[in-house]
Motif scaffolding. Sequence first.
Motif, mmCIF file in Angstrom:
data_model
loop_
_atom_site.group_PDB
_atom_site.id
_atom_site.type_symbol
_atom_site.label_atom_id
_atom_site.label_comp_id
_atom_site.label_asym_id
_atom_site.label_seq_id
_atom_site.Cartn_x
_atom_site.Cartn_y
_atom_site.Cartn_z
ATOM 1 N N ARG A 259 1.072 -1.298 0.444
ATOM 2 C CA ARG A 259 0.023 -0.079 0.097
ATOM 3 C C ARG A 259 0.314 1.056 0.371
ATOM 4 N N ILE A 260 -0.026 2.104 -0.771
ATOM 5 C CA ILE A 260 1.178 3.755 -0.245
ATOM 6 C C ILE A 260 0.605 4.549 0.757
ATOM 7 N N LEU A 261 1.957 4.734 1.673
ATOM 8 C CA LEU A 261 1.853 5.711 2.519
ATOM 9 C C LEU A 261 0.947 6.481 2.782
ATOM 10 N N LYS A 380 5.664 10.196 3.245
ATOM 11 C CA LYS A 380 4.145 9.868 2.448
ATOM 12 C C LYS A 380 4.519 9.830 0.951
ATOM 13 N N TYR A 381 3.343 8.430 0.255
ATOM 14 C CA TYR A 381 4.014 8.585 -1.189
ATOM 15 C C TYR A 381 4.776 7.415 -0.657
ATOM 16 N N ASP A 382 4.991 6.610 0.176
ATOM 17 C CA ASP A 382 5.856 5.217 0.091
ATOM 18 C C ASP A 382 5.494 4.567 -0.181
ATOM 19 N N LYS A 383 6.209 3.092 -0.779
ATOM 20 C CA LYS A 383 4.964 2.180 -1.186
ATOM 21 C C LYS A 383 6.207 1.275 0.560
ATOM 22 N N ILE A 384 5.191 0.329 0.742
ATOM 23 C CA ILE A 384 4.907 -0.268 2.034
ATOM 24 C C ILE A 384 5.243 -1.748 1.306
ATOM 25 N N VAL A 402 -3.203 5.204 4.549
ATOM 26 C CA VAL A 402 -2.483 4.920 3.584
ATOM 27 C C VAL A 402 -3.145 5.670 2.265
ATOM 28 N N PHE A 403 -3.522 5.245 1.721
ATOM 29 C CA PHE A 403 -3.904 6.161 0.135
ATOM 30 C C PHE A 403 -5.006 4.678 0.242
ATOM 31 N N LEU A 548 -4.904 5.559 -8.613
ATOM 32 C CA LEU A 548 -5.521 5.719 -7.530
ATOM 33 C C LEU A 548 -4.902 5.739 -6.579
ATOM 34 N N GLU A 549 -4.088 5.024 -6.466
ATOM 35 C CA GLU A 549 -3.499 4.949 -4.480
ATOM 36 C C GLU A 549 -1.902 6.010 -4.434
ATOM 37 N N ARG A 550 -1.859 6.959 -5.564
ATOM 38 C CA ARG A 550 -1.089 7.566 -6.067
ATOM 39 C C ARG A 550 0.238 6.695 -5.645
#
Length: 635
Positions: A259-261, A380-384, A402-403, A548-550
């Motif tokens: 997920r994207i933070l 923010k925007y880091d992929k987990i 997350v987004f 959509l999930e940035r």
Amino acid sequence: MDVETERELDNASPTYLCVGWNPKMVRPTAYFIKMDTIKFGILTVSDTCFNQVKEDTSGPKLQEEVKKYFPGSTFYKKTVPDEVITIKETLKSWATYGCDIILTTGGTGLSPRDVTPEATRAVIDREVPGISAAMITRSLAVTDLAMLSRAVCGTRGKTLIVNLPGSAKAAVECFGFIKSCIPHAVALLSDKKELVANLHQQVQATTAESKVKLENIANRNRESPYPMLAVEDAIKIILDECQRSLEVDIIPFDKSMYRILAQDVYASAPVPPFPASIKDGYAVRAHDGVGEKLVRNVVAAGDKPCEEELKEGEVIRISTGAPIPAGADAVVQVENTTLLKTSVDGYQEEYISIDVAPTEGQDIRAIGSDVEENSLVLHKYDKILPAHLGVLAMLGKTEVKVFKRKSIGILSTGNELKQPGEPLKPGQICDSNKYTLMSLLKRYSYDSMDCGTAKRRAALEKAFSSHDIVITTGGVSMGEHDLIKQVLEQDFDALIHFGRVNMKPGKPTTFATLSYGGKFKIFFGLPGNPVSCGVTCILFVLPVLRYLERSKSYKFPVVEVSMNKPLVNNEDRPEYHRVSIFNQSGRLWATSTGNQTSSRLNSLCGCEWLNYSTEKTACRRGLSDAILFDEILNL
Ligand SMILES: Nc1nc2c(c(=O)[nH]1)N[C@H]1C(S)=C(S)[C@@H](COP(=O)(O)OP(=O)(O)OC[C@H]3O[C@@H](n4cnc5c(N)ncnc54)[C@H](O)[C@@H]3O)O[C@H]1N2
Ligand code: MOO
Ligand SMILES: [Mg+2]
């Protein structure tokens, strides 16, 4: 004593009965069947009620409830003691009298006199465990005591017998859980084929009829009314339209992989939270230097720190990760020491010598040396990915913002489709697209739900009612049965943003948005040809899900590759040729996966790249661009 069989006739009997409410539908769905009155038997099983020590409230309450839902019903009623023989005799005689359904109340628990299930089991010829399971499952949501129910349900000839609990409240509640299946069960038991078929039809049917009719074929479009868009323009439209549905979600940290933070993550405490040893060895005072030392104590990881100050000439045995004792300012690894003297039993170290002079701070992880308190750790925007997830755990975070990911429903279309394993009649084929789509999404960690086949408006309604994004495959081209666009417009007031794209494969790709149940919904109508469906999912759906999930990398990268053979494209449309890539002499070379017909799904196998060119001959010998969509290189 109310032991007489009482037959109560209610002559004002409407012949249409409500069969059930499907809780999954947005709008409650009533199915109706026309049938004769249902004959109910209500049997109260209770020693106390039979002996008139207590008034029977369950039987009358149950009857009241049955009348509410099955207004034209007739009733047999009786109260019997908790005696197997009496219960059995009543059940048998009511079945012989033509009772459609017998509801017993009482005697299903664990007390020694509770024998209703035994009596029921003795008279039924087939058990219907689903009814008992439904009652128990749904009752468990009300009370744990439902675990103690032993209710038996089954059929004797054409009679359905259902054990309900003894208390009026529970009996009425359980009846509520199972009432929807009663008319259908009665229709099946009495072998009323027409009723059964009619009901099946209704269950599968739409709640409201589709406005789209097939009859006026001669009037159909002979040209597509949808302008042909360039792929880039189509993608831009999708991204612009979807922009508005950006949301965030707070989820458990251990469910946040990929997920994207949607937040910066700060450390609320330092890591490590105490000075800790980096080695297995001895905590020392550095300026004590080398030589003989008394091993005063021992501290392992997880132990509370030794608070008593370390004195001159003393050391404390310590393990990696253990807290540094008070007064110690260095750790000497065990390899740099010698054992001098043991305890009498020979098991404990008493004296050792430090052989290499320590320096202050040696092999100590200072407080906050990995992560300072209040410092920014994840962005923010880091992929987990796995390490990010570990960092969240390390920081003690239980939840993370997350987004939001959209929920996705997938539907196939087409009367020719069967599921793999089902026998195929002439003209039928196996549905492959749904599987390609769902696994393509899964490959990028997106879950989706199989919403069946969009034969009718109802399946789409159901999909829109529970998903943010609905993806169909097939039914978007020029055929008389290609009605997806019309159904969307006419039944759902959808706005079709485009219905044709200048590409091969994938020409009839359709994108629409609509409001359903007050919520914004996104719709992709991918073409039915199996390759077209896969390629358009890669080119249009996956990037938008990532967008959509940035995800920073929502677009797949385009890489220059060399062609050893020209890839021939005989159509005017730009082709997305499936190629595999190999690395030779530091250059990437593309090789075609073979015949590129849109139905040849195996041309997608072994392909992680889509070669494309806007020229008629897609890619000549020489350099070309390829879109890399292999997630391993692209996460
Ligand atoms: N007169 C025209 N006919 C067609 C055109 C056109 O422009 N004018 N476009 C062609 C192109 S290009 C494509 S692509 C297809 C797209 O057709 P549809 O999206 O309408 O899809 P269907 O007609 O339902 O099916 C097409 C084809 O794919 C098979 N199919 C469908 N669903 C599945 C599935 N789930 N699994 C496996 N195979 C599936 C179906 O049996 C058909 O063979 O239209 C051309 N026609
Ligand atoms: O566009 Mo279709 O997808 O060429 O087969
Ligand atoms: Mg078609």
